[in-house]
Design an enzyme around this catalytic site. Structure first.
Site, PDB file in Angstrom:
ATOM      1  N   TYR A 111      -0.260  42.210-117.371  1.00 36.33           N
ATOM      2  CA  TYR A 111      -1.265  42.778-116.458  1.00 36.33           C
ATOM      3  C   TYR A 111      -0.872  44.213-116.099  1.00 36.33           C
ATOM      4  CZ  TYR A 111      -4.184  43.089-112.216  1.00 36.33           C
ATOM      5  OH  TYR A 111      -5.085  43.475-111.260  1.00 36.33           O
ATOM      6  N   ASP A 112       0.433  44.415-115.829  1.00 37.02           N
ATOM      7  CA  ASP A 112       0.921  45.757-115.487  1.00 37.02           C
ATOM      8  C   ASP A 112       0.687  46.743-116.618  1.00 37.02           C
ATOM      9  OD1 ASP A 112       1.694  45.004-113.033  1.00 37.02           O
ATOM     10  OD2 ASP A 112       3.828  44.813-113.500  1.00 37.02           O
ATOM     11  N   SER A 155     -18.523  33.071 -82.592  1.00 37.96           N
ATOM     12  CA  SER A 155     -17.288  32.289 -82.691  1.00 37.96           C
ATOM     13  C   SER A 155     -17.650  30.838 -82.411  1.00 37.96           C
ATOM     14  CB  SER A 155     -16.223  32.816 -81.744  1.00 37.96           C
ATOM     15  OG  SER A 155     -16.689  32.715 -80.437  1.00 37.96           O
ATOM     16  N   LEU A 156     -16.671  29.974 -82.512  1.00 38.07           N
ATOM     17  CA  LEU A 156     -16.975  28.546 -82.459  1.00 38.07           C
ATOM     18  C   LEU A 156     -16.365  27.870 -81.247  1.00 38.07           C
ATOM     19  CD1 LEU A 156     -16.368  27.486 -86.169  1.00 38.07           C
ATOM     20  CD2 LEU A 156     -18.529  28.006 -85.054  1.00 38.07           C
ATOM     21  N   GLU A 165     -14.647  22.011 -93.627  1.00 36.76           N
ATOM     22  CA  GLU A 165     -13.917  23.067 -94.328  1.00 36.76           C
ATOM     23  C   GLU A 165     -12.610  23.314 -93.588  1.00 36.76           C
ATOM     24  OE1 GLU A 165     -16.268  26.635 -94.453  1.00 36.76           O
ATOM     25  OE2 GLU A 165     -18.077  25.468 -94.826  1.00 36.76           O
ATOM     26  N   LYS A 209     -10.002  25.449 -91.655  1.00 32.94           N
ATOM     27  CA  LYS A 209     -10.116  26.638 -90.817  1.00 32.94           C
ATOM     28  C   LYS A 209      -8.966  27.561 -91.197  1.00 32.94           C
ATOM     29  CE  LYS A 209     -10.321  27.798 -85.868  1.00 32.94           C
ATOM     30  NZ  LYS A 209     -10.078  29.178 -86.101  1.00 32.94           N
ATOM     31  N   ASP A 235      -6.515  30.537 -91.000  1.00 34.31           N
ATOM     32  CA  ASP A 235      -5.994  31.271 -89.853  1.00 34.31           C
ATOM     33  C   ASP A 235      -5.782  32.731 -90.228  1.00 34.31           C
ATOM     34  OD1 ASP A 235      -5.253  31.619 -87.290  1.00 34.31           O
ATOM     35  OD2 ASP A 235      -3.260  30.727 -87.493  1.00 34.31           O
ATOM     36  N   GLU A 288     -12.730  35.086 -94.136  1.00 35.37           N
ATOM     37  CA  GLU A 288     -11.479  35.292 -93.433  1.00 35.37           C
ATOM     38  C   GLU A 288     -10.479  36.001 -94.336  1.00 35.37           C
ATOM     39  OE1 GLU A 288     -11.926  33.964 -90.480  1.00 35.37           O
ATOM     40  OE2 GLU A 288      -9.966  33.736 -89.543  1.00 35.37           O
ATOM     41  N   TYR A 292     -16.759  32.100 -96.404  1.00 32.21           N
ATOM     42  CA  TYR A 292     -17.301  30.792 -96.053  1.00 32.21           C
ATOM     43  C   TYR A 292     -18.729  30.793 -95.555  1.00 32.21           C
ATOM     44  CZ  TYR A 292     -15.171  32.506 -91.744  1.00 32.21           C
ATOM     45  OH  TYR A 292     -14.781  33.285 -90.697  1.00 32.21           O
ATOM     46  N   LYS A 336     -19.408  21.688 -90.035  1.00 34.83           N
ATOM     47  CA  LYS A 336     -20.724  22.328 -89.913  1.00 34.83           C
ATOM     48  C   LYS A 336     -21.813  21.357 -90.344  1.00 34.83           C
ATOM     49  CE  LYS A 336     -18.481  26.585 -91.369  1.00 34.83           C
ATOM     50  NZ  LYS A 336     -18.276  27.590 -92.409  1.00 34.83           N
ATOM     51  N   LYS A 371      -9.095  21.832 -83.763  1.00 32.18           N
ATOM     52  CA  LYS A 371      -7.780  22.489 -83.854  1.00 32.18           C
ATOM     53  C   LYS A 371      -6.659  21.467 -83.841  1.00 32.18           C
ATOM     54  CE  LYS A 371      -8.507  26.994 -82.258  1.00 32.18           C
ATOM     55  NZ  LYS A 371      -7.727  28.157 -82.114  1.00 32.18           N
ATOM     56  N   CYS A 424      33.504  41.269 -89.635  1.00 36.26           N
ATOM     57  CA  CYS A 424      32.594  40.678 -90.614  1.00 36.26           C
ATOM     58  C   CYS A 424      33.149  39.348 -91.130  1.00 36.26           C
ATOM     59  CB  CYS A 424      32.399  41.651 -91.777  1.00 36.26           C
ATOM     60  SG  CYS A 424      31.539  40.917 -93.175  1.00 36.26           S
ATOM     61  N   CYS A 451      34.322  39.777 -94.911  1.00 39.63           N
ATOM     62  CA  CYS A 451      35.433  40.608 -95.390  1.00 39.63           C
ATOM     63  C   CYS A 451      36.473  40.919 -94.311  1.00 39.63           C
ATOM     64  CB  CYS A 451      34.904  41.917 -95.978  1.00 39.63           C
ATOM     65  SG  CYS A 451      34.218  43.023 -94.739  1.00 39.63           S
ATOM     66  N   CYS A 479      27.988  45.155 -91.168  1.00 41.14           N
ATOM     67  CA  CYS A 479      29.273  45.411 -91.786  1.00 41.14           C
ATOM     68  C   CYS A 479      29.054  46.591 -92.717  1.00 41.14           C
ATOM     69  CB  CYS A 479      29.721  44.190 -92.586  1.00 41.14           C
ATOM     70  SG  CYS A 479      31.101  44.598 -93.668  1.00 41.14           S
ATOM     71  N   CYS A 494      32.878  44.977 -99.054  1.00 42.27           N
ATOM     72  CA  CYS A 494      32.523  43.644 -98.545  1.00 42.27           C
ATOM     73  C   CYS A 494      31.902  42.792 -99.655  1.00 42.27           C
ATOM     74  CB  CYS A 494      31.547  43.774 -97.379  1.00 42.27           C
ATOM     75  SG  CYS A 494      30.946  42.181 -96.787  1.00 42.27           S
TER      76      CYS A 494
HETATM   77  S1  IVH Z   1     -17.624  29.475 -89.699  1.00 44.33           S
HETATM   78  C1  IVH Z   1     -20.871  30.728 -86.651  1.00 44.33           C
HETATM   79  N1  IVH Z   1     -15.742  28.587 -91.322  1.00 44.33           N
HETATM   80  O1  IVH Z   1     -12.605  30.595 -87.141  1.00 44.33           O
HETATM   81  C2  IVH Z   1     -19.781  30.156 -87.484  1.00 44.33           C
HETATM   82  N2  IVH Z   1     -15.103  29.992 -89.530  1.00 44.33           N
HETATM   83  O2  IVH Z   1     -12.994  29.715 -84.365  1.00 44.33           O
HETATM   84  C3  IVH Z   1     -18.873  31.153 -88.034  1.00 44.33           C
HETATM   85  N3  IVH Z   1     -12.727  30.527 -89.476  1.00 44.33           N
HETATM   86  O3  IVH Z   1     -14.597  33.287 -86.080  1.00 44.33           O
HETATM   87  C4  IVH Z   1     -17.564  30.680 -88.437  1.00 44.33           C
HETATM   88  N4  IVH Z   1     -12.174  29.400 -91.270  1.00 44.33           N
HETATM   89  O4  IVH Z   1     -12.912  33.670 -87.988  1.00 44.33           O
HETATM   90  C5  IVH Z   1     -16.031  29.320 -90.225  1.00 44.33           C
HETATM   91  N5  IVH Z   1     -14.199  27.790 -92.855  1.00 44.33           N
HETATM   92  C6  IVH Z   1     -14.483  28.521 -91.774  1.00 44.33           C
HETATM   93  C7  IVH Z   1     -13.493  29.225 -91.080  1.00 44.33           C
HETATM   94  C8  IVH Z   1     -13.856  29.952 -89.947  1.00 44.33           C
HETATM   95  C9  IVH Z   1     -11.742  30.187 -90.302  1.00 44.33           C
HETATM   96  C10 IVH Z   1     -12.566  31.372 -88.279  1.00 44.33           C
HETATM   97  C11 IVH Z   1     -13.595  32.439 -88.107  1.00 44.33           C
HETATM   98  C12 IVH Z   1     -14.276  32.149 -86.803  1.00 44.33           C
HETATM   99  C13 IVH Z   1     -13.259  31.316 -86.113  1.00 44.33           C
HETATM  100  C14 IVH Z   1     -13.922  30.398 -85.130  1.00 44.33           C
END
Ligand code: IVH
Length: 686
Positions: A42-43, A88-89, A118, A120, A122, A189, A241, A306, A330, A424, A427, A442, A447
């Site tokens: 690849y390089d 956000s959720l 799905e 989540k 991080d 993400e 996602y 979902k 969570k 150390c 040594c 050290c 060493c």
């Molecule tokens: S769906 C309106 N799917 O978790 C729904 N979020 O706690 C939008 N996240 O802000 C989010 N994996 O940053 C969704 N498979 C996934 C996810 C995901 C990570 C994050 C995302 C969101 C936060 C919510």
């Protein structure tokens, strides 16, 4: 789009072909996880494209894989308004809470819908916009309505294709059924793989720098850097996602369809998901991944559930804060309690001392944990971990065990605070704490814990340039007791090396010849090779040119040192201290006794091989060098000196009263240099 064979002569066609090939292999590697070629292959492709684009800058396209490396830093990240906000959720922390959410969904819809589970991821949420299949914008979530434009940074993430659809299909040699919409906005993400996190922290630990707490923080920080080159070095990745906007035919009607469509388009989508037909199946998914998630190459802190059909999602709508059609389950952070049975001190390859706590083995987040680094004295003093203590242990980034706190009520009577050894453990030399550092080091050049690293640096190309002594051989020679420090290189003989495994007469003779040759590398390379912390390659050159011999440099005081451009008082003091240390002086006398040259000839070593491949013609009288000296300087920098000017001549170096060679150069459009130009090319500081 070029369709030419592998030997296309036309640079434009070859560049297009290389771009396609590289994109295809990047996808196979980063997105589909089934590489067809090695990293080295690849390089080779990548380097060919870089070289081609350097020779023909007009061939660089904005979507070329070479453009992933990042350009000039921006002043401030521009704001981006999200027309469709990023929500956000709501969180659920127990199966009961999740069940209650599902019940509410069923109540509102009047039936049980299909759910998608799905992982989540991080990381940090981003929104990507593709127009006509080309990535035009990447933005962070920000407050949900206004984020930051991080397009150059996201372009450094190899998992994110810079183009999708027709152009990308050509490279993949497939014809996909999916029609790319005119505008596609996808959400997902950006995360840091556990492997990248571990590697990054290992480098920081060795450098005595503070460690990052978890991959999420680094991903977030790295994505929002103003300099995309640093982002590129952080080896981030991404999963997408959701589809936020799809302008064109074929809009997916369910979340499962959206995910498989994104996958088909070539976008990175996490493969671990489930279409669940009811709450029981959801709970099963949660159970499975509670432990299995620790084996994944990235961090997950839960599961997002979902409602599958977009029509159902629309019907359910949202509250003031969250959509009603999704929830984030969570997992609780995992923690274990264990007893510290000992605190040992390790010496890293660069001499940093690290206290490490040893425990009664305990199972945590997918593996048995036996020890955890306590990083440095500051960290240790803050936590005050003592032998006999019961401590709480977590895993940073799901991988690296760390002590979070001491359970003081369980501290046995008489437990003594730990103190770092003054000497150390490898040594026995005294350790030091350098100005401005938390790390204790050290600094003994002999060493054994640091021998491999010091020798590797000493023989490296930019230092003494001994070819044929790679890491493996260095380890082998250390293991065989044939090497102990850099000076011991010069005592090696052919007869010692030849019988060793994977050596033989020829490579033994070659390496010995290389070592012999390195005796004459000169002061600049020697100084750099010694690995004095404050002396990099450039400083080494400046010092060598100014002092010309090691004796003169050793005798220099702070004032003499700071008279060298770019050397400040701190560097000067560091150098003086280095020469004052007894083990360093012992090493220098060993090197001297071994016949290593400790002087600099002004032209030779400083130049490196900067004129490699060039052909030069001298004419007239140069201000500072005789003709012989100039020839020697050019040749030692890898150039050739010729008596006549031709089209192949790189440059004519003209002094006073030049001859007809200058006219010839002008008529052939050959470059004409002064002696100052030559100095610059030789890398001689003025
Ligand atoms: S769906 C309106 N799917 O978790 C729904 N979020 O706690 C939008 N996240 O802000 C989010 N994996 O940053 C969704 N498979 C996934 C996810 C995901 C990570 C994050 C995302 C969101 C936060 C919510």
């Amino acid at each position: 789009m070029a369709k030419s064979g592998p030997k296309a002569k036309d640079p434009e066609a070859r560049a297009a072909e290389l771009r396609e090939e590289i994109d295809r292999h990047a996808r196979l590697y980063y997105v589909e996880d089934r590489p067809e070629i090695t990293d080295a292959e690849y390089d080779v492709l990548f380097r060919e494209l870089i070289a081609l684009e350097e020779a023909h800058p007009e061939l660089v396209t904005p979507d070329s894989p070479t453009q992933r490396v990042g350009g000039t830093p921006v002043g401030e990240l521009p704001a981006v308004r999200h027309e469709i906000p990023l929500l956000s959720l709501e969180n659920a922390y127990s199966p009961e809470e999740l069940k209650a959410w599902a019940d509410r969904v069923v109540d509102r819809l009047g039936r049980t819908p299909a759910f998608v589970c799905e992982l989540k991821i991080d990381g940090l949420s981003v929104s990507l916009t593709y127009k006509a299949g080309v990535l035009v914008r990447a933005a962070t979530r920000g407050d949900g309505t206004t984020g930051e434009d991080v397009t150059p940074n996201v372009k450094t993430i190899h998992a994110v294709p810079m183009k999708i659809g027709a152009a990308a299909d050509a490279a993949r040699k497939i014809s996909s059924k999916v029609k790319i919409p005119a505008v596609l906005e996808v959400r997902g993400e950006v995360y840091m793989p556990k492997k990248s996190f571990v590697a990054l922290n290992a480098i920081r630990e060795e450098a005595g720098e503070p460690l990052f707490a978890n991959p999420r923080n680094v991903a977030a920080g790295s994505l929002r850097l103003l300099d995309a080159k640093i982002t590129a070095s952080r080896r981030l990745s991404a999963f997408l996602y959701s589809v936020a906007r799809w302008e064109g035919a074929g809009e997916p009607q369910t979340q499962t369809e959206a995910l498989s469509t994104l996958e088909e388009i070539g976008l990175p989508v996490n493969p671990h998901r489930l279409l669940a037909r009811g709450v029981d199946e959801i709970l099963e998914f949660l159970d499975t991944w509670r432990t299995k998630r620790h084996d994944l190459p990235f961090e997950t802190d839960g599961v997002v559930v979902k409602v599958d059909a977009l029509a159902d999602q629309k019907r359910l709508g949202q509250t003031a804060k969250f959509p009603r059609w999704a929830i984030a389950y969570k997992y609780p952070p995992e923690e274990a309690a264990t007893v510290v049975t000992g605190i040992v001190v390790q010496v890293g390859r660069t001499g940093v001392l690290t206290p490490v706590a040893e425990f009664t083995p305990v199972f945590l987040a997918g593996s048995t944990v036996r020890r955890a680094t306590l990083h440095n004295m500051e960290d240790l003093a803050r936590k005050d971990v003592r032998v006999g203590d019961t401590v709480a242990v977590e895993k940073a980034g799901d991988v690296i065990p760390k002590v979070t706190r001491v359970l003081l009520q369980k501290r046995p009577k008489g437990a003594k605070p730990f103190s770092m050894p003054k000497r150390c453990p490898a040594c026995g030399e005294q350790v030091v704490q350098l100005e401005g550092e938390v790390a204790v080091r050290c600094v003994n050049p002999g060493c054994p814990a640091q021998a491999a690293e010091r020798i590797r640096h000493f023989v490296s190309r930019r230092a003494m340039d001994v070819e044929g002594l790679g890491d493996e051989r260095i380890e082998q020679l250390l293991g065989a007791g044939l090497l102990e420090d850099i000076a011991s290189l010069y005592a090696l003989t052919r007869d010692q090396l030849a019988p060793l495994e994977r050596w033989g007469e020829k490579s033994a003779a070659n390496v010995i010849a290389e070592i012999e040759r390195s005796r004459d590398a000169g002061l600049a390379r020697l100084l750099f090779g010694l690995g004095i912390r404050q002396v990099g390659e450039k400083t080494a050159k400046l010092l060598a040119r100014r002092f010309l011999s090691l004796e003169a440099l050793e005798a220099a005081d702070e004032q003499a040192l700071t008279s060298v451009p770019e050397i400040g008082p701190e560097t000067a003091r560091g150098i003086i201290e280095w020469f004052a240390r007894r083990p360093n002086r012992a090493l220098l006398s060993k090197l001297r006794a071994a016949g290593v040259r400790m002087t600099e000839s002004p032209a030779a070593s400083e130049a490196g091989r900067s004129l490699s491949g060039g052909v030069f013609v001298l004419t007239g009288t140069l201000p500072r060098r005789s003709r012989d000296e100039a020839t020697a300087a050019i040749e030692s920098a890898g150039g050739k000196v010729s008596g006549s000017v031709s089209k192949k001549t790189t440059a004519v170096i003209a002094g006073e009263e030049p001859g007809s060679k200058l006219d010839k150069a002008k008529s052939l459009d050959v470059a004409v240099w002064t002696e100052d130009d030559l100095d610059r090319a030789l890398g001689v500081p003025s």
